[in-house]
Each structure stands twice: as structure tokens, then as C-alpha cells.
Design an enzyme around this catalytic site. Structure first.
Site, mmCIF file in Angstrom:
data_model
loop_
_atom_site.group_PDB
_atom_site.id
_atom_site.type_symbol
_atom_site.label_atom_id
_atom_site.label_comp_id
_atom_site.label_asym_id
_atom_site.label_seq_id
_atom_site.Cartn_x
_atom_site.Cartn_y
_atom_site.Cartn_z
ATOM 1 N N THR A 225 0.804 -1.221 0.000
ATOM 2 C CA THR A 225 0.000 0.000 0.000
ATOM 3 C C THR A 225 0.835 1.268 0.000
ATOM 4 O OG1 THR A 225 -1.772 -1.127 1.154
ATOM 5 C CG2 THR A 225 -1.760 1.252 1.317
ATOM 6 N N ASP B 177 1.994 -6.853 -4.447
ATOM 7 C CA ASP B 177 1.127 -6.867 -3.281
ATOM 8 C C ASP B 177 1.660 -8.003 -2.400
ATOM 9 O OD1 ASP B 177 -2.063 -6.038 -2.615
ATOM 10 O OD2 ASP B 177 -1.301 -7.862 -1.677
ATOM 11 N N SER B 178 1.698 -7.800 -1.114
ATOM 12 C CA SER B 178 2.378 -8.814 -0.288
ATOM 13 C C SER B 178 1.620 -10.136 -0.240
ATOM 14 C CB SER B 178 2.654 -8.286 1.110
ATOM 15 O OG SER B 178 1.516 -8.341 1.908
ATOM 16 N N SER B 179 0.342 -10.139 -0.642
ATOM 17 C CA SER B 179 -0.359 -11.427 -0.656
ATOM 18 C C SER B 179 0.148 -12.318 -1.795
ATOM 19 C CB SER B 179 -1.867 -11.238 -0.709
ATOM 20 O OG SER B 179 -2.197 -10.190 -1.562
ATOM 21 N N THR C 116 1.612 -4.882 4.170
ATOM 22 C CA THR C 116 1.449 -5.318 5.557
ATOM 23 C C THR C 116 0.880 -6.732 5.676
ATOM 24 O OG1 THR C 116 -0.723 -4.260 5.603
ATOM 25 C CG2 THR C 116 1.134 -2.990 6.472
ATOM 26 N N ASP C 117 0.143 -7.186 4.653
ATOM 27 C CA ASP C 117 -0.599 -8.441 4.807
ATOM 28 C C ASP C 117 0.283 -9.634 5.185
ATOM 29 O OD1 ASP C 117 -2.867 -7.056 4.263
ATOM 30 O OD2 ASP C 117 -3.076 -7.733 2.196
ATOM 31 N N THR D 168 2.659 -10.298 14.511
ATOM 32 C CA THR D 168 1.471 -10.762 13.798
ATOM 33 C C THR D 168 0.686 -9.529 13.356
ATOM 34 O OG1 THR D 168 1.305 -12.610 15.335
ATOM 35 C CG2 THR D 168 -0.643 -12.167 14.047
ATOM 36 N N GLN E 5 -3.739 -21.185 19.427
ATOM 37 C CA GLN E 5 -4.583 -20.239 18.677
ATOM 38 C C GLN E 5 -4.686 -18.900 19.403
ATOM 39 O OE1 GLN E 5 -8.444 -21.978 17.873
ATOM 40 N NE2 GLN E 5 -7.521 -23.817 17.013
ATOM 41 N N CYS E 6 -4.313 -18.889 20.701
ATOM 42 C CA CYS E 6 -4.363 -17.626 21.454
ATOM 43 C C CYS E 6 -3.297 -16.690 20.920
ATOM 44 C CB CYS E 6 -4.087 -17.866 22.936
ATOM 45 S SG CYS E 6 -5.336 -18.860 23.734
HETATM 46 N N1 ASP Z 1 -2.582 -5.633 0.291
HETATM 47 C C1 ASP Z 1 -1.498 -4.804 0.763
HETATM 48 C C2 ASP Z 1 -0.255 -5.668 0.845
HETATM 49 O O1 ASP Z 1 -0.069 -6.372 1.795
HETATM 50 C C3 ASP Z 1 -1.814 -4.225 2.066
HETATM 51 C C4 ASP Z 1 -0.738 -3.328 2.625
HETATM 52 O O2 ASP Z 1 0.244 -3.022 2.040
HETATM 53 O O3 ASP Z 1 -0.947 -2.917 3.750
HETATM 54 O O4 ASP Z 1 0.536 -5.651 -0.063
#
Ligand code: ASP
Length: 348
Positions: A20, A64-66, A96-97, A172, A284-285
């Protein structure tokens, strides 16, 4: 600028992978899309004003990090290894993802790291008025450049986000909305940025003697995360444990590492362990640790050959397993190493 000042100027390599922070809105669809690094630089004249020499390198195209995974982690490791001697510190701009996965992986792949590698990003693109990206980036650069007695203050892989510097493999992503998107539940923050940046020196890992950086590029992704839930069916667990080529399972259990005592469940785990599949128990906590000796429901797992993940995050357990399996260790050797801290990722 005279030579003297120039020599003292810290040099930072900024690695822009995407996310982002550097995105812009597509005028037709309104969707955020990755953009060229030039966009980031144009929107951040402050970069030039910083008293450091900041060189930049970018993923082409930015991602995109995904979409990121082992290949991108290797790319980042290679960039850092190739430029290691030239810079005092490294800042990785990242979506961030999956930032916590990347930070965890890098902490294992960069053995003997003695310079800062600070990951950051933002929830709002840098061109937007209310962006959190500028502050995150400027402070991350300051942290990467910080030294005391000629030595870097934070020679670790970290995430800096919304005023907090955290050990990367302890983090996390916990919020998809707030600027305060990351937490390190089981390890104290390494620094807090307010008017001053206050370092928590006691918690920061420092190598005793300087050793040569050893970059690693071997990862094996035959790993799965199995999250328990009340009502989970035998055929679901059986099918997952029978996946062809599967080598390790991160088992997300309840509370302090508990799971149902059903006969079929324990039998399936025992059989998988006997076939050489490594099963690591993480809770899972969000906070706290696995203690399989505490309840009968956890003790059964121990007896089924399950190893403790202690207070590990899932992100760290997954990437540590990929790293260890990639290096060709036997199942017992991997189990043994899961019981040891490699980069401060678990509390023993
Ligand atoms: N979808 C974005 C990513 O992880 C979200 C971000 O950057 O915060 O690449």
C-alpha cells in the site's frame, strides 16, 4: 558538504517490494494498484532531506504482499547479501498483509546478521494526506541508521510500525483498519518512537562477536497449517495428514496447547509422526505459550510425537519449518531444532 561529514553519514539501502505504501488509486476502478518507486519518491521529498545517504532498489513490478512467498524472500536476502558491505542498514518497504511471514523468514535466512533490517509499510498510500507511511518510513530509516560506539543499535530483522519497533519473527498483523496493525504479544517491543526513539537495549539481540553474514536460500514449502475447531471431522484431519509430499504440520491448538482426546485424532497424529511428518503445536491464542504437560488433553499430543512450538507465532513456525526442511534435516533433527531458538523466535 565536507569529507568528514560525508564519511559520518550513515548509508541506508531502501528496498521497495510493493504494498500500500507505494500504491495509487486507479482512476477508473478506484482499486489500489502497485506503482513505480518514482511515485513514492515524488510523494516524499523528505527522503532527500534526511541526513543519510539513502539508495533505493525496487522489485519490478512491485508486488502486493499477498502474492509474496519464498521466491520473494530469497530475492530480498540476495539484495541484502550482495549489498551487505556497502550499507549500514536496510529498510524493506513491504505490504502489511504478509509482512510478519517475510520478517520471520528473513530472520532465519540471514544467519549472523549484524546490521539492522527494518521492514515497514503503511495502511494508507504515501500520497494520501492522512498517510501513516511517511512517519513509518522516516523512523524506520532512522532506526536502521542508529549506532552507538560505531555499532548498530538494532542488528536484527524487525518490523517498525506505528511507533513500535518489534522483533520481526514475534509479530502478527492484528488489524486491517487501524494504523496500529502489528503486535508482538510474546516479546517486548525493541523500541518506542515518541519525541525520542527509546531503545529497549536489554531485549535487543546483539551478536557477541562479528561473524560473516551467511545468507540462506533453501526453503521447502511442504508444510500445512491445521487449525482445530470444535466439530472438526476425522476425514478432514485424515485427508490433510495424507497430502502427498507433506513434511510438516503447524497444529493450531486451543489455549496452552490442548486438543480433543478422541481416539481417531490421537491415532492419526501418531501415524503421521511415525511416517516422519513433523507436527508442531502452537496455540490459537494471541499471547501465551504451549505447555503440553499442563493438561491431559495436551499430554496426549506429546505422546503422539507432537513437538511444542512454545510461544511461537504461526508465521514464525511455518517459516522456520520451511527453512529447516529446506536444509535437508531428518525429521528428528527438525524436531530437535524446533526446540531451540534460532533467532529469538521462541522463549525457552
Ligand atoms: N494488500 C497490501 C499488501 O499487503 C496491504 C498493505 O500493504 O498494507 O501488499
Amino acid at each position: 558538504m565536507d569529507m568528514h561529514t560525508q564519511q559520518e553519514k550513515a548509508s541506508i539501502l531502501l528496498i521497495y517490494t510493493g504494498g500500500t505504501i507505494g500504491m495509487i488509486e486507479n482512476p477508473e476502478t478506484g482499486v489500489l494498484e502497485s506503482f513505480n518507486f518514482q511515485h513514492l519518491k515524488d510523494n516524499m521529498p523528505e527522503l532527500k532531506k534526511l541526513g543519510y545517504s539513502v539508495a533505493t532498489i525496487q522489485f519490478d513490478p512491485p508486488m502486493d504482499s499477498s502474492e509474496m512467498g519464498p521466491d520473494s524472500w530469497m530475492k530480498i536476502v540476495k539484495i541484502i547479501a550482495d549489498n551487505y558491505q556497502k550499507y549500514d542498514g536496510f529498510v524493506v518497504l513491504h505490504g502489511t498483509d504478509t509482512m510478519s511471514y517475510t520478517a520471520s523468514a528473513l530472520s532465519f535466512m540471514l544467519e549472523n546478521l549484524s546490521k539492522p533490517v527494518i521492514l515497514t509499510g503503511s495502511q494508507l498510500p504515501i500520497g494520501m494526506l492522512r498517510t501513516d507511511g511517511k512517519e513509518n518510513l522516516i523512523t524506520a530509516i532512522e532506526i536502521a541508521a542508529a549506532k552507538e560506539n560505531g555499532l548498530p543499535l538494532v542488528p536484527e530483522v524487525c518490523i517498525f510500525f506505528e511507533n513500535h519497533l518489534m522483533r520481526g519473527n514475534r509479530t502478527t498483523k492484528i488489524n486491517a483498519e487501524n494504523f496500529n496493525a502489528f503486535r508482538s504479544f510474546n516479546y517486548p517491543v525493541l523500541a518506542e518512537a515518541g519525541i525520542h526513539i527509546k531503545y529497549n537495549n536489554v531485549q535487543i539481540h546483539v551478536n557477541g562477536e562479528e561473524r560473516e553474514l551467511k545468507p540462506h536460500y533453501l526453503l521447502d514449502t511442504n508444510v500445512v497449517v491445521l487449525k482445530l475447531f470444535p466439530g472438526i471431522q476425522e476425514n478432514v484431519v485424515a485427508t490433510i495428514l495424507k497430502i502427498e509430499g507433506l513434511k510438516a504440520v503447524v497444529l493450531e491448538t486451543y489455549g496452552s496447547g490442548n486438543a480433543p482426546r478422541k481416539e481417531w485424532f490421537i491415532r492419526l497424529l501418531c501415524q503421521a509422526s511415525a511416517r516422519g511428518i513433523i507436527i508442531v503445536n502452537v496455540t490459537q491464542c494471541s499471547a501465551g505459550t504451549v505447555e503440553m504437560e499442563r493438561y491431559e488433553t495436551g499430554y496426549q499430543l506429546l505422546q503422539a510425537g507432537v513437538v511444542s512450538g512454545y510461544d511461537s507465532t504461526t508465521e514464525s513456525a511455518v517459516t522456520k519449518l520451511m527453512f529447516l526442511l529446506g536444509h535437508g534435516y531428518t525429521p528428528d533433527e527438525v524436531r530437535d531444532r524446533m526446540n531451540r531458538s534460532m533467532a529469538g523466535e521462541i522463549t525457552l
